[in-house]
Design an enzyme around this catalytic site. Sequence first.
Site, PDB file in Angstrom:
ATOM      1  N   ASP A  24     -53.431 -19.287  37.166  1.00  0.00           N
ATOM      2  CA  ASP A  24     -54.288 -18.319  36.493  1.00  0.00           C
ATOM      3  C   ASP A  24     -54.151 -18.583  34.988  1.00  0.00           C
ATOM      4  O   ASP A  24     -54.794 -19.491  34.464  1.00  0.00           O
ATOM      5  CB  ASP A  24     -53.829 -16.920  36.924  1.00  0.00           C
ATOM      6  CG  ASP A  24     -54.709 -15.799  36.415  1.00  0.00           C
ATOM      7  OD1 ASP A  24     -55.910 -16.009  36.259  1.00  0.00           O
ATOM      8  OD2 ASP A  24     -54.187 -14.695  36.176  1.00  0.00           O
TER       9      ASP A  24
ATOM     10  N   ASP B  88     -51.843 -10.941  46.751  1.00  0.00           N
ATOM     11  CA  ASP B  88     -51.776  -9.501  46.976  1.00  0.00           C
ATOM     12  C   ASP B  88     -52.362  -8.685  45.846  1.00  0.00           C
ATOM     13  O   ASP B  88     -52.539  -9.161  44.724  1.00  0.00           O
ATOM     14  CB  ASP B  88     -50.307  -9.078  47.115  1.00  0.00           C
ATOM     15  CG  ASP B  88     -49.587  -9.111  45.765  1.00  0.00           C
ATOM     16  OD1 ASP B  88     -49.622 -10.169  45.089  1.00  0.00           O
ATOM     17  OD2 ASP B  88     -49.025  -8.072  45.354  1.00  0.00           O
TER      18      ASP B  88
END
Length: 184
Positions: free
Chosen positions: A105, A161
């Site tokens: 990311d 998650d």
Amino acid sequence: MKNTDIEKVILSAETIRSRILEIAEEINQHYQDRVREIILITLLDGAIVFTADLIRHLSVPLRLDCIRVSSYGDSTNPETAPRILGSLKSDVRERHVLLVDDILDTGNTMQKVVSEVSAKKPASLKTCVFLNKPERRQNNFQADWSGFNIPDEFVVGYGLDYAGRYRELPYLGTLMPSIYTQTL
Ligand code: IMP
Ligand code: MG
């Protein structure tokens, strides 16, 4: 059947499965006839599902190790300074290391782990990520193998998650906006 908290499916289980076969093949070719064994270090908790599927298609013998890196907690914004929690059980010095993570990311986690592992003088160090969000990068880190490039959207499933949930979904998807406003 799709979980009702999921707004849209981005990668189906079948799409993921076939891409994993391709990456495993590339990794096998890279190490073939070159190394006797690798140490595969998986980044807990997110990379568990990807790692479990990937290693079952690897032909290079491996030893599995794991590290946990401090994470998002219950929000969708990354900590800028990830911390490595705990330590490796293997001595990676002079060994061939493959680091596996769920998603690249900002790139801060991988950069941190790569610099810590490199300091232990492995014979080689490669990186493999399931997902890559190039738009979010805060450094110039690039993985040696990457499953899919995805746009700048928060995703869950296949190990990823939100507040500890949805890791078990066999596909990757985005959440209904209402989930983010609910009390956890
Ligand atoms: P980094 O920003 O590259 O350091 O990534 C940090 C960690 O944030 C990743 O290993 C994931 O666990 C988590 N992460 C980043 N983007 C997402 C996402 O879209 N969904 C779930 N977890 C994410
Ligand atoms: Mg993670």
